[in-house]
Design a protein around this motif. Structure first.
Motif, short mmCIF file in Angstrom:
data_model
loop_
_atom_site.label_atom_id
_atom_site.label_comp_id
_atom_site.label_asym_id
_atom_site.label_seq_id
_atom_site.Cartn_x
_atom_site.Cartn_y
_atom_site.Cartn_z
N GLY A 641 -2.65 6.02 -3.41
CA GLY A 641 -2.36 4.59 -3.40
C GLY A 641 -1.09 4.25 -4.15
N LEU A 642 -0.86 4.92 -5.27
CA LEU A 642 0.35 4.69 -6.05
C LEU A 642 1.59 5.11 -5.27
N ILE A 643 1.50 6.27 -4.59
CA ILE A 643 2.63 6.74 -3.78
C ILE A 643 2.94 5.75 -2.67
N CYS A 644 1.89 5.25 -2.05
CA CYS A 644 2.07 4.27 -0.97
C CYS A 644 2.79 3.02 -1.49
N LEU A 645 2.38 2.54 -2.64
CA LEU A 645 3.02 1.35 -3.22
C LEU A 645 4.49 1.61 -3.55
N LEU A 646 4.79 2.82 -4.05
CA LEU A 646 6.18 3.16 -4.36
C LEU A 646 7.02 3.24 -3.10
N PHE A 647 6.46 3.81 -2.03
CA PHE A 647 7.18 3.87 -0.76
C PHE A 647 7.43 2.46 -0.21
N ILE A 648 6.42 1.62 -0.32
CA ILE A 648 6.57 0.24 0.17
C ILE A 648 7.64 -0.49 -0.64
N TYR A 649 7.64 -0.27 -1.95
CA TYR A 649 8.64 -0.92 -2.81
C TYR A 649 10.05 -0.45 -2.46
N LYS A 650 10.20 0.84 -2.12
CA LYS A 650 11.52 1.40 -1.85
C LYS A 650 11.97 1.18 -0.42
N MET A 651 11.04 1.22 0.55
CA MET A 651 11.43 1.23 1.96
C MET A 651 10.94 0.03 2.76
N GLY A 652 10.08 -0.79 2.16
CA GLY A 652 9.49 -1.87 2.91
C GLY A 652 8.08 -1.51 3.35
N VAL A 653 7.34 -2.53 3.80
CA VAL A 653 5.91 -2.33 4.08
C VAL A 653 5.69 -1.35 5.22
N ILE A 654 6.33 -1.59 6.38
CA ILE A 654 6.05 -0.77 7.57
C ILE A 654 6.49 0.67 7.36
N ARG A 655 7.73 0.86 6.91
CA ARG A 655 8.21 2.23 6.73
C ARG A 655 7.50 2.92 5.56
N GLY A 656 7.15 2.16 4.53
CA GLY A 656 6.43 2.74 3.40
C GLY A 656 5.08 3.28 3.81
N ILE A 657 4.35 2.51 4.62
CA ILE A 657 3.05 2.98 5.11
C ILE A 657 3.24 4.17 6.04
N ARG A 658 4.28 4.11 6.86
CA ARG A 658 4.54 5.21 7.79
C ARG A 658 4.85 6.50 7.04
N CYS A 659 5.60 6.40 5.94
CA CYS A 659 5.94 7.59 5.16
C CYS A 659 4.72 8.14 4.39
N THR A 660 3.73 7.29 4.14
CA THR A 660 2.51 7.74 3.45
C THR A 660 1.57 8.46 4.42
N LEU A 661 1.67 8.15 5.72
CA LEU A 661 0.75 8.70 6.71
C LEU A 661 0.71 10.23 6.72
N PRO A 662 1.85 10.95 6.66
CA PRO A 662 1.78 12.43 6.65
C PRO A 662 0.96 12.97 5.48
N LEU A 663 1.04 12.31 4.34
CA LEU A 663 0.28 12.77 3.18
C LEU A 663 -1.21 12.57 3.39
N VAL A 664 -1.58 11.41 3.93
CA VAL A 664 -3.00 11.13 4.19
C VAL A 664 -3.57 12.15 5.17
#
Length: 771
Positions: A641-664
């Motif tokens: 969850g923390l990684i997802c929030l950091l990605f969203i903060y850095k890249m925006g909501v859509i791309r942040g969630i998309r970048c978290t998907l491979p990890l999940v």
């Protein structure tokens, strides 16, 4: 961050790192002679600390029990002790043997008889004490006198009319359980009528010293071979921690040689194939060597030793630490003609630093695991990864100046693969969806199993011998007992007497089959025995006289027996292992338990008496495994969850969630693979998932770096993933079940993370980027 304008500052940093490496080498040379390689399986387990018992008592008993070795030697002919006698004589010649049980000579038997006769009143056994209190001892005496097998003579009645010495000796034989005595030898008979002689020895040194354990086991094997040649038809059963320790260390050494060599050769071939030069191999091995130097030095500095399993699992760190070198060398190979070494470093440094931070964060989580082996691995990895990283940052811009470049390296396959991810919705959305569905199927079948006994597959030969020894002697090796301790010997013995009463009640209630209590009453109890006999003796003798048996009042020796006197006498030889005296004056005694049906009731007994501790190592550790597994599960969810929030903060909501998907999907795929291969999830699986998260995020970070061309990223990430698979994947072939499961989860997760990492790319890329 380094820039093109601070060449002097960068040179100073490189010099500083050189001095640091030299200092690490000097420190290792100082630490190495004072350190050792630990092969103890118990050292891998949680080091628990109990408020109700001193650690020194637990460590004292553990060390003593680990040195015990027993053999059962089957004689070719019934009641022929010559093979056992030969075996004992050969054991006495071995410098590694501290003490050996021997045949009870007539002189020793006489000493036993004299000791029990002299102290028969104070050493009263529990059954005789109860008969005297219930006024039924006369009936027991008569049963012994008229029994055709008892052999009570007139002289025995004359000197010991209450047959107290006989009662004590019968109680001693009962404690031997399945063992019998013949001509001073302890033996047991199997269902076929074969005679198995019992031999016990104690090693001088720990069973967990790798070199001494190997030498000891080889010596025993040689002796067994000679014994069978000397006495054809002889068989030998053996049991002892040294055999399991040696087996584990041999497997670990085999893993180190096969996994380490195979992964190293695979990495070298890969680098040679891609770079077509020997220089990248030398540079890569340099960063690995510095990483290993930093890792081993850190472990020895923190722990004073390194575990053999740490060395096995630390080979997996190679697959991560090499990534830093591969990313930089790939960048230089492709863009070396267009960029200076420092420019290439500056372009990669932010992502490399994030990759290091994410990997170290994953290993930091292992520091909180209650396992010394994993804590050592975490320290090794943190220091090793940092060492490899700073070697790349500090030395590579100087050492890689003349690295051969291949700007026209064929990346057609990589470009096609990236184009599919960016332009083909079937791949971009279909592949993650397919992996998600497969993961759901696997997760639906996933089961948890925290049984510690299933983490280490023991050799069948040792298991079979263990089972047969338990059948023949009635003594199992399941590490369930009570520890009774006190501030001095008398307090310990008094508490032991209280525990004995409770255990007898538990035995009557079928809580357990039997137990062994140290046959030495406290001084307080001895005085009570003496008073009880003086009170009851006239009544018993009068009753015997009425039966026509002439028995006179005999003089009872009132000398009390203290613990030191008892321990110094041969009568205590079989019990000395169960008694522990500390320099502080504290003492403790083990109470072996047999045929336990209701462990909870025995644990409850330990709470009723002060200074009593229930030991059920396997159950306690399994419960601890379950607790930490749940703890790490929530830790993973929180980290994700923390990684997802950091990605969203850095890249925006859509791309942040998309970048978290491979990890999940990497995490869920790892767990589903366990289920689909018929394995269960345990604490080690969760620990592996933490590393999947720490390593998998690196691939996403590099693909999200807009300063690096996608084809260069894809090539370097491909090599990084492949080298990681060469190390973690090979762990799956480890002979140790916990390590092989660890490797399976890691290899499946890292492969999935690599496969889906291009999701982090933008949906469209110019031809310049992908060509």
């Amino acid at each position: 961050m380094l820039t093109l304008n601070n060449q002097k500052k960068y040179t100073f940093f490189a010099l500083l790192w050189t001095i640091t490496v030299i200092a690490l080498g000097i420190l290792l040379c100082i630490l190495l002679p004072r350190s050792q390689i630990n092969t103890s399986v118990m050292a891998l387990l949680p080091q628990e600390h109990y408020a109700d018992i001193p650690d020194s008592i637990l460590e004292g008993f553990s060390s003593r029990l680990d040195k015990q070795v027993i053999w059962l030697i089957k004689s070719p002919t019934a009641l022929d002790a010559e093979p056992a006698k030969w075996w004992i004589n050969e054991l006495k010649k071995q410098p590694s043997i501290g003490s050996v049980s021997t045949q009870m000579t007539p002189q020793t038997q006489q000493q036993w008889g004299q000791f029990f006769f002299q102290h028969k009143a104070v050493l009263l056994d529990a059954a005789t004490e109860q008969r005297l209190k219930n006024n039924t001892h006369t009936d027991w005496i008569l049963s012994q006198i008229y029994s055709p097998f008892a052999g009570v003579g007139s002289q025995e009645l004359k000197h010991d009319p209450l047959l107290l010495t006989r009662a004590i000796q019968l109680d001693q034989q009962k404690n031997a359980r399945a063992l019998q005595m013949d001509n001073g030898w302890l033996y047991s008979e199997d269902e076929q009528g074969n005679t198995w002689y019992f031999v016990h020895a104690q090693l001088k040194h720990s069973s967990f010293d790798m070199n001494s354990a190997r030498n000891i086991v080889n010596t025993f094997l040689s002796l067994e071979h000679n014994l069978k040649q000397q006495f054809p038809g002889t068989e030998v059963l053996q049991r002892g921690t040294v055999f399991y320790s040696n087996y584990a260390s041999e497997l670990a050494q085999k893993d180190i040689s096969t996994i380490g060599v195979a992964s190293t050769l695979g990495i070298i071939l890969l680098i040679l194939l891609v770079f077509r030069s020997i220089q990248p191999i030398i540079l890569t091995l340099l960063s690995l060597a510095v990483g290993v130097l930093a890792g081993i030095t850190a472990v020895l500095a923190c722990f004073g030793q390194i575990h053999i399993m740490t060395l096995v699992m630390s080979t997996s760190v190679v697959g991560i630490s090499i990534d830093y070198a591969l990313h930089y060398l790939t960048e230089r190979m492709v863009h070396g003609k267009d960029e200076t070494p420092l420019f290439s470093l500056n372009k990669l440094l932010p992502t490399l630093a994030l990759a290091l931070a994410s990997s170290i964060s994953a290993y930091v989580c292992l520091l909180f695991a209650p396992f010394a082996g994993l804590q050592q691995l975490a320290v090794f990895a943190i220091a090793g990864l940092a060492g490899a990283f700073f070697t790349v940052v500090g030395w590579y811009p100087f050492l890689a100046k003349k690295l051969p470049t291949r700007p026209n390296i064929s990346t057609r396959l990589i470009s096609s693969w990236l184009n599919l991810w960016q332009q083909n919705n079937l791949i971009r959305y279909g592949l993650p969806a397919l992996i998600f569905i497969v993961s759901l199927i696997g997760l639906s079948q996933l089961k948890a199993d925290d049984d510690i006994g299933k983490l280490q597959a023991l050799p069948k030969s040792l298991q079979q011998q263990e089972h047969k020894i338990a059948q023949l002697t009635g003594q199992n090796n399941d590490q369930k007992w009570l520890i009774v301790y006190g501030n001095d010997a008398q307090e310990t013995l008094q508490r032991l007497e209280h525990v004995s009463v409770l255990l007898n009640q538990a035995k009557q209630n079928q809580v357990l089959d039997d137990f062994n209590i140290l046959p030495l009453p406290s001084l307080k109890k001895q005085k009570e025995h003496l008073a009880l006999i003086q009170e009851k003796m006239p009544t018993v003798l009068t009753a015997l006289q009425k039966e026509g048996i002439q028995a006179n009042i005999s003089t009872m020796d009132s000398n009390l027996v203290d613990i030191n006197t008892w321990l110094a006498h041969p009568v205590s030889e079989a019990w000395r292992t169960l008694w522990l005296s500390l320099d502080s004056g504290q003492s403790a005694v083990l109470v072996p338990l047999h045929g336990i049906a209701q462990p909870a009731e025995l644990k409850n007994i330990s709470t009723q008496v002060a200074g009593v501790h229930w030991v059920d190592r396997k159950t306690e550790l399994s419960e601890l495994f379950a607790t930490y597994r749940l703890y790490l599960s929530w830790l993973l969810v929180g980290a994700l969850g923390l990684i997802c929030l950091l990605f969203i903060y850095k890249m925006g909501v859509i791309r942040g969630i998309r970048c978290t998907l491979p990890l999940v999907l990497a995490l869920t795929t790892s767990l589903s693979i366990l289920a689909l291969t018929g394995q269960t999830v345990n604490l080690f699986s969760l620990l592996a998932l933490i590393l999947v998260l720490g390593i998998g995020i690196d691939y996403t970070l590099f693909f999200s770096n807009q300063h690096i061309t996608p084809t260069t990223v894809a090539l370097s990430v491909f090599m990084a993933a492949l080298t990681t698979e060469l190390t973690f994947g090979l762990l799956g072939f480890s002979h140790t079940q916990a390590i092989s499961g660890f490797g399976l989860v890691l290899s499946a997760g890292i492969f999935t993370a690599f496969l889906l990492a291009p999701i982090a790319l933008p949906t469209q890329t110019s031809k310049k980027d992908t060509k």
